[in-house]
Write a protein that holds these residues in place. Structure first.
Motif, PDB file in Angstrom:
ATOM      1  N   MET A 259       0.856  -1.197   0.000  1.00  0.00           N
ATOM      2  CA  MET A 259       0.000   0.000   0.000  1.00  0.00           C
ATOM      3  C   MET A 259       0.889   1.243   0.000  1.00  0.00           C
ATOM      4  SD  MET A 259      -3.275  -0.410  -0.179  1.00  0.00           S
ATOM      5  CE  MET A 259      -3.736   1.186   0.462  1.00  0.00           C
ATOM      6  N   ALA A 261       0.024   3.937  -1.866  1.00  0.00           N
ATOM      7  CA  ALA A 261      -0.799   5.116  -2.181  1.00  0.00           C
ATOM      8  C   ALA A 261      -1.046   5.965  -0.943  1.00  0.00           C
ATOM      9  CB  ALA A 261      -2.140   4.670  -2.776  1.00  0.00           C
ATOM     10  N   LEU A 294      -5.384  -0.535   4.425  1.00  0.00           N
ATOM     11  CA  LEU A 294      -4.308  -1.416   4.897  1.00  0.00           C
ATOM     12  C   LEU A 294      -4.759  -2.186   6.142  1.00  0.00           C
ATOM     13  CD1 LEU A 294      -1.392  -2.402   4.673  1.00  0.00           C
ATOM     14  CD2 LEU A 294      -0.661  -0.386   5.953  1.00  0.00           C
ATOM     15  N   PHE A 310       3.111   1.921   4.110  1.00  0.00           N
ATOM     16  CA  PHE A 310       4.024   3.054   4.198  1.00  0.00           C
ATOM     17  C   PHE A 310       3.598   3.892   5.393  1.00  0.00           C
ATOM     18  CE2 PHE A 310       6.925   3.616   0.535  1.00  0.00           C
ATOM     19  CZ  PHE A 310       6.671   2.402  -0.078  1.00  0.00           C
ATOM     20  N   ALA A 312       3.852   7.759   6.356  1.00  0.00           N
ATOM     21  CA  ALA A 312       4.260   9.127   6.061  1.00  0.00           C
ATOM     22  C   ALA A 312       4.249   9.878   7.385  1.00  0.00           C
ATOM     23  CB  ALA A 312       3.277   9.741   5.070  1.00  0.00           C
ATOM     24  N   LYS A 325       2.352   1.871  13.746  1.00  0.00           N
ATOM     25  CA  LYS A 325       1.419   1.660  12.623  1.00  0.00           C
ATOM     26  C   LYS A 325       1.524   0.236  12.100  1.00  0.00           C
ATOM     27  CE  LYS A 325       0.794   6.210  10.673  1.00  0.00           C
ATOM     28  NZ  LYS A 325       1.150   7.183   9.682  1.00  0.00           N
ATOM     29  N   LYS A 329      -1.814  -1.994  12.144  1.00  0.00           N
ATOM     30  CA  LYS A 329      -2.455  -2.373  10.871  1.00  0.00           C
ATOM     31  C   LYS A 329      -2.142  -3.813  10.482  1.00  0.00           C
ATOM     32  CE  LYS A 329      -2.539   2.433   9.304  1.00  0.00           C
ATOM     33  NZ  LYS A 329      -2.909   3.291   8.204  1.00  0.00           N
TER      34      LYS A 329
HETATM   35  N1  CTP Z   1      -3.767   3.798   4.350  1.00  0.00           N
HETATM   36  C1  CTP Z   1      -4.841   3.061   3.937  1.00  0.00           C
HETATM   37  N2  CTP Z   1      -6.097   3.588   4.013  1.00  0.00           N
HETATM   38  C2  CTP Z   1      -6.287   4.830   4.495  1.00  0.00           C
HETATM   39  C3  CTP Z   1      -5.188   5.600   4.933  1.00  0.00           C
HETATM   40  C4  CTP Z   1      -3.928   5.054   4.837  1.00  0.00           C
HETATM   41  O1  CTP Z   1      -4.652   1.920   3.501  1.00  0.00           O
HETATM   42  N3  CTP Z   1      -7.531   5.320   4.550  1.00  0.00           N
HETATM   43  C5  CTP Z   1      -2.424   3.182   4.272  1.00  0.00           C
HETATM   44  C6  CTP Z   1      -1.440   3.915   3.392  1.00  0.00           C
HETATM   45  O2  CTP Z   1      -1.467   3.438   2.063  1.00  0.00           O
HETATM   46  C7  CTP Z   1      -0.116   3.572   4.051  1.00  0.00           C
HETATM   47  C8  CTP Z   1      -0.476   3.418   5.506  1.00  0.00           C
HETATM   48  O3  CTP Z   1      -1.896   3.206   5.538  1.00  0.00           O
HETATM   49  O4  CTP Z   1       0.401   2.350   3.589  1.00  0.00           O
HETATM   50  C9  CTP Z   1      -0.140   4.553   6.416  1.00  0.00           C
HETATM   51  O5  CTP Z   1      -0.582   5.768   5.891  1.00  0.00           O
HETATM   52  P1  CTP Z   1      -0.326   7.132   6.681  1.00  0.00           P
HETATM   53  O6  CTP Z   1      -0.984   8.227   5.942  1.00  0.00           O
HETATM   54  O7  CTP Z   1       1.104   7.262   7.051  1.00  0.00           O
HETATM   55  O8  CTP Z   1      -1.052   6.859   8.048  1.00  0.00           O
HETATM   56  P2  CTP Z   1      -2.538   6.977   8.531  1.00  0.00           P
HETATM   57  O9  CTP Z   1      -2.938   5.625   8.999  1.00  0.00           O
HETATM   58  O10 CTP Z   1      -3.384   7.629   7.530  1.00  0.00           O
HETATM   59  O11 CTP Z   1      -2.378   7.844   9.825  1.00  0.00           O
HETATM   60  P3  CTP Z   1      -1.968   9.397   9.998  1.00  0.00           P
HETATM   61  O12 CTP Z   1      -2.406  10.090   8.718  1.00  0.00           O
HETATM   62  O13 CTP Z   1      -2.710   9.806  11.185  1.00  0.00           O
HETATM   63  O14 CTP Z   1      -0.501   9.410  10.185  1.00  0.00           O
END
Ligand code: CTP
Length: 387
Positions: A259, A261, A294, A310, A312, A325, A329
């Motif tokens: 994942m 994206a 994820l 990932f 971020a 995370k 997850k």
């Molecule tokens: N991700 C996902 N579905 C979402 C949000 C994120 O599958 N609705 C996945 C992203 O593709 C990535 C991972 O979760 O592999 C972490 O994304 P990130 O943006 O770092 O974390 P979030 O879980 O969204 O938490 P936050 O924004 O609070 O850091």
């Protein structure tokens, strides 16, 4: 990458051939559009040349060598001409001169499709090994319904990938299915505006390319990519978080899921239908959380599968949050990148990451994204070899 001659004939579905051209180009193919006079009544040839990034052809496009001839949409008339080997325009001349596979997507009125003459022509084409996709059932342009709609461009592109992509090259990931998401989702505010993010999709595309080079059977979930998708991978467009969730869960059984994206965490609760006109009032938008794809994949994971996310993050304790995370997850690996740095990560050519697994961390120094992808896939292969 394949060289594709794309025949477009005169039906209302000709507009869908524009999307088809765009998707084929995005999938890395060299597309040469050939329109019949009938098609030009619906769409301008210039549109196709612009989408295919081609200047108008010389006088002999029918003699161009191509790996595959696609005709979409295919009218009853051109279907009959192909069946009987007529060569009374450039497209049918091209079809006779072409000695590779032919894939067609008929589109016509249901009664024309069902007519014995058309069905006999279809049988002739099938006998000669022509592959016929559709037509799909549904509402037709004239208000009738039944079999007659052109199949969706995505379906044609997926089939093209299977035909010209042939077998993946041999490599350590041969025989493995790998699903990778890339890009950033856009959540509609109204018909033209959206809430989005800066992800270009470069990291996910590099992963797809590297995985394909290692022999994997790759599907790329593409969320508004700013870069072309690599050749030889199946591309499924997933512009919104809901699209991405649906398509990822439908392929949740893949051997490896990455994942990459940037999925929107929030989406407008009530997108406005049509375009919201401007007025003097403030526009307040309520956002509601999206599903965490994820985490959903992690909860439904099967033994032996490798799941990569990932993280971020930025600043102090970023790595600790990335580790948290991974556990939350239920992923095997989390690739941590520091989004507070401008020179790496989002919308940049290079990245610098830490790959976090259950047993430890591996720092990958700043490098082009393809090298980062190779380091991540080394870790994936290590995990696969244990199962
Ligand atoms: N991700 C996902 N579905 C979402 C949000 C994120 O599958 N609705 C996945 C992203 O593709 C990535 C991972 O979760 O592999 C972490 O994304 P990130 O943006 O770092 O974390 P979030 O879980 O969204 O938490 P936050 O924004 O609070 O850091």
């Amino acid at each position: 990458m394949a060289r594709i001659l794309l025949g477009v004939t005169g039906g209302i579905a000709a507009y869908k051939a524009c999307t088809l051209t765009r998707l084929l180009v995005r999938a890395g193919h060299d597309v040469l559009p050939v329109l019949t006079a009938g098609a030009e009544r619906f769409v301008a040839a210039e549109t196709f040349h612009a989408l295919a990034r081609k200047s108008p052809q010389g006088p002999y496009p029918h003699l161009e060598r191509a790996d595959l001839l696609v005709v979409a949409p295919l009218t009853a008339n051109t279907l009959a001409r192909l069946a009987h080997g007529l060569a009374d325009d450039v497209l049918t001349e091209a079809a006779l001169a072409h000695d590779g596979p032919l894939l067609v997507a008929p589109a016509m009125n249901v009664r024309m499709w069902q007519h014995p003459a058309t069905q006999a022509n279809v049988a002739l084409l099938r006998e000669r090994g022509v592959e016929i996709l559709g037509p799909a059932e549904g509402e037709l342009a004239e208000g009738e319904s039944g079999a007659g709609r052109m199949v969706e461009p995505e379906e044609i592109v997926a089939r093209v990938a299977e035909i010209v992509g042939a077998a993946a090259p041999p490599g350590p990931l041969a025989g493995r299915s790998l699903l990778v998401s890339a890009g950033g989702t856009r959540e509609p505010l109204d018909a033209v505006r959206y809430v989005g993010n800066r992800s270009s999709g470069r990291m996910g595309v590099a992963l797809a390319e590297e995985a394909r080079a290692r022999g994997a059977d790759v599907t790329l979930l593409a969320a508004n990519l700013a870069v072309p998708a690599p050749a030889g991978v199946t591309v499924v467009e997933t512009p919104t978080a809901a699209d991405l969730e649906r398509e990822a869960l439908a392929r949740g059984g893949s051997d490896v899921i990455v994942m990459a994206a940037a999925v929107a965490d929030y989406t407008p609760s009530q997108p406005v239908r049509g375009k919201r006109p401007k007025d003097a009032e403030p526009w307040t938008v309520a956002l509601e959380p999206t599903a965490d794809v994820l985490a959903a994949l992690g909860s439904a994971r099967r033994p032996g599968q490798v799941l990569v996310g990932f993280a971020a993050e930025g600043g102090e304790n970023g790595l600790d949050r990335a580790k948290a995370k991974r556990v939350a997850k239920k992923a095997d690996l989390v690739v941590y990148n520091d989004v507070s740095r401008g020179d790496i990560g989002f919308d940049a050519d290079e990245n610098e990451v830490v790959v976090v697994s259950q047993t430890g961390e591996r720092s990958v120094p700043k490098a082009p994204k393809r090298e980062i992808a190779a380091a991540i896939l080394d870790e994936v292969e290590r995990l696969l070899s244990k199962t």
